[in-house]
Design a protein around this motif. Structure first.
Motif, PDB file in Angstrom:
ATOM      1  N   THR A   1       0.808  -1.223   0.000  1.00 57.26           N
ATOM      2  CA  THR A   1       0.000   0.000   0.000  1.00 57.26           C
ATOM      3  C   THR A   1       0.843   1.276   0.000  1.00 57.26           C
ATOM      4  O   THR A   1       0.335   2.343  -0.320  1.00 57.26           O
ATOM      5  CB  THR A   1      -0.967   0.030   1.200  1.00 57.26           C
ATOM      6  OG1 THR A   1      -0.218  -0.121   2.399  1.00 57.26           O
ATOM      7  CG2 THR A   1      -1.999  -1.078   1.092  1.00 57.26           C
ATOM      8  N   THR A   2       2.119   1.164   0.355  1.00 55.34           N
ATOM      9  CA  THR A   2       2.950   2.367   0.408  1.00 55.34           C
ATOM     10  C   THR A   2       3.990   2.444  -0.705  1.00 55.34           C
ATOM     11  O   THR A   2       4.675   3.455  -0.834  1.00 55.34           O
ATOM     12  CB  THR A   2       3.684   2.471   1.756  1.00 55.34           C
ATOM     13  OG1 THR A   2       4.513   1.320   1.928  1.00 55.34           O
ATOM     14  CG2 THR A   2       2.702   2.596   2.897  1.00 55.34           C
ATOM     15  N   ILE A   3       4.101   1.406  -1.519  1.00 57.05           N
ATOM     16  CA  ILE A   3       5.116   1.403  -2.568  1.00 57.05           C
ATOM     17  C   ILE A   3       4.774   2.452  -3.628  1.00 57.05           C
ATOM     18  O   ILE A   3       3.606   2.641  -3.983  1.00 57.05           O
ATOM     19  CB  ILE A   3       5.248  -0.002  -3.193  1.00 57.05           C
ATOM     20  CG1 ILE A   3       6.511  -0.103  -4.028  1.00 57.05           C
ATOM     21  CG2 ILE A   3       4.029  -0.368  -3.998  1.00 57.05           C
ATOM     22  CD1 ILE A   3       6.847  -1.524  -4.448  1.00 57.05           C
ATOM     23  N   LYS A   4       5.812   3.155  -4.073  1.00 57.44           N
ATOM     24  CA  LYS A   4       5.621   4.197  -5.078  1.00 57.44           C
ATOM     25  C   LYS A   4       6.662   4.031  -6.172  1.00 57.44           C
ATOM     26  O   LYS A   4       7.779   3.598  -5.917  1.00 57.44           O
ATOM     27  CB  LYS A   4       5.779   5.579  -4.451  1.00 57.44           C
ATOM     28  CG  LYS A   4       4.690   5.910  -3.463  1.00 57.44           C
ATOM     29  CD  LYS A   4       4.883   7.283  -2.883  1.00 57.44           C
ATOM     30  CE  LYS A   4       3.784   7.543  -1.856  1.00 57.44           C
ATOM     31  NZ  LYS A   4       4.027   8.737  -1.096  1.00 57.44           N
ATOM     32  N   TYR A   5       6.279   4.388  -7.360  1.00 55.04           N
ATOM     33  CA  TYR A   5       7.212   4.353  -8.477  1.00 55.04           C
ATOM     34  C   TYR A   5       8.163   5.531  -8.341  1.00 55.04           C
ATOM     35  O   TYR A   5       7.754   6.686  -8.269  1.00 55.04           O
ATOM     36  CB  TYR A   5       6.446   4.426  -9.803  1.00 55.04           C
ATOM     37  CG  TYR A   5       7.359   4.432 -11.006  1.00 55.04           C
ATOM     38  CD1 TYR A   5       8.115   3.308 -11.319  1.00 55.04           C
ATOM     39  CD2 TYR A   5       7.475   5.549 -11.801  1.00 55.04           C
ATOM     40  CE1 TYR A   5       8.953   3.306 -12.406  1.00 55.04           C
ATOM     41  CE2 TYR A   5       8.310   5.563 -12.906  1.00 55.04           C
ATOM     42  CZ  TYR A   5       9.056   4.429 -13.198  1.00 55.04           C
ATOM     43  OH  TYR A   5       9.897   4.427 -14.278  1.00 55.04           O
ATOM     44  N   ASP A   6       9.471   5.228  -8.273  1.00 53.50           N
ATOM     45  CA  ASP A   6      10.452   6.292  -8.042  1.00 53.50           C
ATOM     46  C   ASP A   6      11.273   6.644  -9.274  1.00 53.50           C
ATOM     47  O   ASP A   6      12.137   7.528  -9.220  1.00 53.50           O
ATOM     48  CB  ASP A   6      11.379   5.917  -6.889  1.00 53.50           C
ATOM     49  CG  ASP A   6      12.116   4.606  -7.116  1.00 53.50           C
ATOM     50  OD1 ASP A   6      12.032   4.045  -8.218  1.00 53.50           O
ATOM     51  OD2 ASP A   6      12.780   4.152  -6.166  1.00 53.50           O
TER      52      ASP A   6
ATOM     53  N   ARG B   1      13.981   2.645 -11.949  1.00 54.78           N
ATOM     54  CA  ARG B   1      13.948   1.427 -12.762  1.00 54.78           C
ATOM     55  C   ARG B   1      12.739   1.505 -13.677  1.00 54.78           C
ATOM     56  O   ARG B   1      11.968   2.460 -13.630  1.00 54.78           O
ATOM     57  CB  ARG B   1      13.896   0.195 -11.872  1.00 54.78           C
ATOM     58  CG  ARG B   1      12.735   0.224 -10.943  1.00 54.78           C
ATOM     59  CD  ARG B   1      12.902  -0.721  -9.797  1.00 54.78           C
ATOM     60  NE  ARG B   1      11.847  -0.360  -8.865  1.00 54.78           N
ATOM     61  CZ  ARG B   1      11.249  -1.170  -8.073  1.00 54.78           C
ATOM     62  NH1 ARG B   1      11.629  -2.415  -8.026  1.00 54.78           N
ATOM     63  NH2 ARG B   1      10.306  -0.767  -7.286  1.00 54.78           N
ATOM     64  N   SER B   2      12.575   0.491 -14.477  1.00 53.93           N
ATOM     65  CA  SER B   2      11.480   0.541 -15.457  1.00 53.93           C
ATOM     66  C   SER B   2      10.131   0.335 -14.781  1.00 53.93           C
ATOM     67  O   SER B   2      10.037  -0.231 -13.697  1.00 53.93           O
ATOM     68  CB  SER B   2      11.686  -0.536 -16.531  1.00 53.93           C
ATOM     69  OG  SER B   2      11.481  -1.817 -15.967  1.00 53.93           O
ATOM     70  N   MET B   3       9.090   0.812 -15.446  1.00 56.01           N
ATOM     71  CA  MET B   3       7.728   0.626 -14.946  1.00 56.01           C
ATOM     72  C   MET B   3       7.395  -0.863 -14.894  1.00 56.01           C
ATOM     73  O   MET B   3       6.703  -1.322 -13.988  1.00 56.01           O
ATOM     74  CB  MET B   3       6.739   1.373 -15.858  1.00 56.01           C
ATOM     75  CG  MET B   3       5.297   1.226 -15.417  1.00 56.01           C
ATOM     76  SD  MET B   3       4.991   1.793 -13.737  1.00 56.01           S
ATOM     77  CE  MET B   3       4.738   3.513 -14.018  1.00 56.01           C
ATOM     78  N   HIS B   4       7.921  -1.618 -15.847  1.00 57.19           N
ATOM     79  CA  HIS B   4       7.706  -3.071 -15.876  1.00 57.19           C
ATOM     80  C   HIS B   4       8.235  -3.716 -14.591  1.00 57.19           C
ATOM     81  O   HIS B   4       7.552  -4.538 -13.969  1.00 57.19           O
ATOM     82  CB  HIS B   4       8.391  -3.670 -17.117  1.00 57.19           C
ATOM     83  CG  HIS B   4       8.253  -5.150 -17.213  1.00 57.19           C
ATOM     84  ND1 HIS B   4       9.211  -6.017 -16.758  1.00 57.19           N
ATOM     85  CD2 HIS B   4       7.246  -5.907 -17.706  1.00 57.19           C
ATOM     86  CE1 HIS B   4       8.807  -7.257 -16.952  1.00 57.19           C
ATOM     87  NE2 HIS B   4       7.615  -7.220 -17.547  1.00 57.19           N
ATOM     88  N   ASP B   5       9.446  -3.352 -14.182  1.00 55.98           N
ATOM     89  CA  ASP B   5      10.020  -3.907 -12.948  1.00 55.98           C
ATOM     90  C   ASP B   5       9.193  -3.518 -11.729  1.00 55.98           C
ATOM     91  O   ASP B   5       9.008  -4.321 -10.808  1.00 55.98           O
ATOM     92  CB  ASP B   5      11.468  -3.428 -12.769  1.00 55.98           C
ATOM     93  CG  ASP B   5      12.419  -4.067 -13.759  1.00 55.98           C
ATOM     94  OD1 ASP B   5      12.068  -5.121 -14.336  1.00 55.98           O
ATOM     95  OD2 ASP B   5      13.523  -3.519 -13.948  1.00 55.98           O
ATOM     96  N   HIS B   6       8.714  -2.296 -11.723  1.00 56.00           N
ATOM     97  CA  HIS B   6       7.872  -1.832 -10.605  1.00 56.00           C
ATOM     98  C   HIS B   6       6.582  -2.646 -10.532  1.00 56.00           C
ATOM     99  O   HIS B   6       6.176  -3.086  -9.453  1.00 56.00           O
ATOM    100  CB  HIS B   6       7.556  -0.343 -10.784  1.00 56.00           C
ATOM    101  CG  HIS B   6       6.642   0.209  -9.744  1.00 56.00           C
ATOM    102  ND1 HIS B   6       7.049   0.426  -8.448  1.00 56.00           N
ATOM    103  CD2 HIS B   6       5.335   0.580  -9.808  1.00 56.00           C
ATOM    104  CE1 HIS B   6       6.026   0.896  -7.747  1.00 56.00           C
ATOM    105  NE2 HIS B   6       4.973   1.004  -8.557  1.00 56.00           N
TER     106      HIS B   6
END
Length: 134
Positions: free
Chosen positions: A112-117, A120-125
């Motif tokens: 619930t707290t993970i954010k795309y930073d 790395r790639s959006m795929h890995d996220h």
């Protein structure tokens, strides 16, 4: 068959228990987990009673050995000595019930707290989020 069962390390109890129960079932050693211990044999015991008692004793003994083989050494020392496989499995479950709850809480908090930073790639996220959810 034993190689398919992961070593119980404390964080994988649910998976370990599922695979242990399946493996013991496939090996036809789950009698001690499914049935209560039979009454002690007497002079009046029938041949069927004697055969069931012998089968239960064998399944119980081998199940305890199997359970102990699939538990990490540092965990074995903290568990009670077992006479019955079903009681031993319950003792292990009680020991790790809180570990499963805390792991679930941590995973939910991470998810619930993970954010795309952007590092790395959006795929890995997305893959990381999928793995956390699984």
């Amino acid at each position: 068959m034993v190689s398919n069962v992961p070593l119980l390390t404390g964080t994988n109890f649910s998976e370990w228990k599922e695979k242990v129960e399946f493996t013991l079932g496939v090996l036809d050693l789950d009698l001690a987990l499914r049935q209560e211990e039979p009454q002690p044999l007497t002079e009046d015991s029938t041949g069927d009673d004697k055969a069931f008692h012998k089968a239960w004793e064998k399944a119980n003994r081998l199940s305890i050995m199997f359970l102990r083989m699939t538990i990490a050494s540092n965990i074995k020392t903290s568990l009670p000595v077992a006479e019955k496989a079903s009681a031993y499995l319950v003792a292990i479950e009680e020991r790790f019930k809180t570990a499963d709850k805390s792991l679930a809480g941590k995973l939910m908090a991470d998810l619930t707290t993970i954010k795309y930073d952007g590092t790395r790639s959006m795929h890995d996220h997305c893959i990381e989020m999928t793995n956390l959810a699984a």
